[in-house]
Design an enzyme around this catalytic site. Structure first.
Site, short mmCIF file in Angstrom:
data_model
loop_
_atom_site.label_atom_id
_atom_site.label_comp_id
_atom_site.label_asym_id
_atom_site.label_seq_id
_atom_site.Cartn_x
_atom_site.Cartn_y
_atom_site.Cartn_z
N LEU A 15 0.84 -1.20 0.00
CA LEU A 15 0.00 0.00 0.00
C LEU A 15 0.87 1.25 0.00
O LEU A 15 1.83 1.34 0.77
CB LEU A 15 -0.92 0.01 1.22
CG LEU A 15 -1.94 -1.11 1.30
CD1 LEU A 15 -2.82 -0.95 2.53
CD2 LEU A 15 -2.80 -1.18 0.04
N GLY A 55 2.65 -8.86 5.78
CA GLY A 55 3.19 -8.14 6.93
C GLY A 55 2.96 -6.66 6.74
O GLY A 55 2.97 -6.17 5.62
N GLY A 56 2.70 -5.96 7.85
CA GLY A 56 2.49 -4.52 7.76
C GLY A 56 1.42 -4.17 6.75
O GLY A 56 0.26 -4.52 6.91
N ASP A 57 1.82 -3.50 5.69
CA ASP A 57 0.89 -3.08 4.65
C ASP A 57 1.16 -3.83 3.34
O ASP A 57 0.86 -3.33 2.27
CB ASP A 57 0.97 -1.57 4.43
CG ASP A 57 2.35 -1.13 3.97
OD1 ASP A 57 3.33 -1.87 4.18
OD2 ASP A 57 2.45 -0.03 3.39
N GLU A 58 1.71 -5.03 3.45
CA GLU A 58 2.05 -5.83 2.27
C GLU A 58 1.13 -7.05 2.18
O GLU A 58 0.84 -7.70 3.18
CB GLU A 58 3.50 -6.30 2.33
CG GLU A 58 4.50 -5.16 2.31
CD GLU A 58 5.92 -5.63 2.52
OE1 GLU A 58 6.82 -4.95 2.01
OE2 GLU A 58 6.13 -6.65 3.20
#
Length: 195
Positions: A15, A55-58
């Protein structure tokens, strides 16, 4: 894919500007953005395909049973377009976009780690093209990524070893010949490549 002699594609999705969402509106709001993203992406996923938060925004999307490597283009475009409509979450208007790297089995790798790594490399290439882009992996990208990594490591050493030199260069008005300013430049004194 190997058993059925078919193609599969890995889409590595990041993102754009998500850190700004977390920083300005907080992590709970960021979680709402992630849920909205998953809701939108899930509407495109077929039975048998796999969407996962990496993970995170992935996110990673695994699309099986492709007939042609070119089939990745409309899928990537749909992934981009599905994020276009603005979302109103918890009273805040949010514009979403993503950078996407794509690779295809077996042309771009024959195991999961190679496919993920190559899709990640392609995603960073998409980001470097200005974000809200997608990029299909090509063989030269991994060489460029390795070269860039090596250059960054060498440059960090150059900083530690004080191998950077400042040089001043005059800016001259061509018509009058007068010096109108000065540029300060940093030059790297590389042990093998020279200045």
């Amino acid at each position: 894919a190997a058993r059925s002699n078919s193609l599969l594609a890995v889409f590595f999705i990041d993102l754009d500007h998500f850190k700004q969402v977390n920083a300005t509106l907080g992590h709970p709001f960021g979680d709402s953005v992630l849920r909205e993203t998953v809701r939108r992406f899930s509407s495109l996923v077929r039975d048998g395909d796999t969407l996962a938060r990496f993970g995170g925004d992935e996110f990673v999307l695994l699309v099986e049973n492709l007939k042609d490597p070119a089939d990745v283009h409309p899928i990537a475009q749909k992934l981009q377009t599905i994020l276009d409509p603005r979302a109103v979450l918890e009273g805040n208007e949010v514009t979403l976009s993503s950078s996407i790297g794509v690779c295809v089995y077996p042309a771009h790798g024959k195991d999961a780690s190679t496919l993920l790594a190559n899709a990640d490399i392609a995603m960073y290439e998409a980001k470097s093209m200005g974000r809200k882009q997608y990029c299909v992996f090509s063989a030269g990208m991994s060489d460029l990524a390795a070269e860039k990594y090596q250059m960054e490591a060498t440059l960090r050493r150059a900083l530690e070893e004080k191998r950077l030199r400042i040089h001043y260069q005059p800016k001259i008005d061509i018509a009058s010949g007068r010096v109108t300013g000065v540029e300060a430049l940093i030059r790297w004194e590389h042990p093998e490549l020279g200045m």
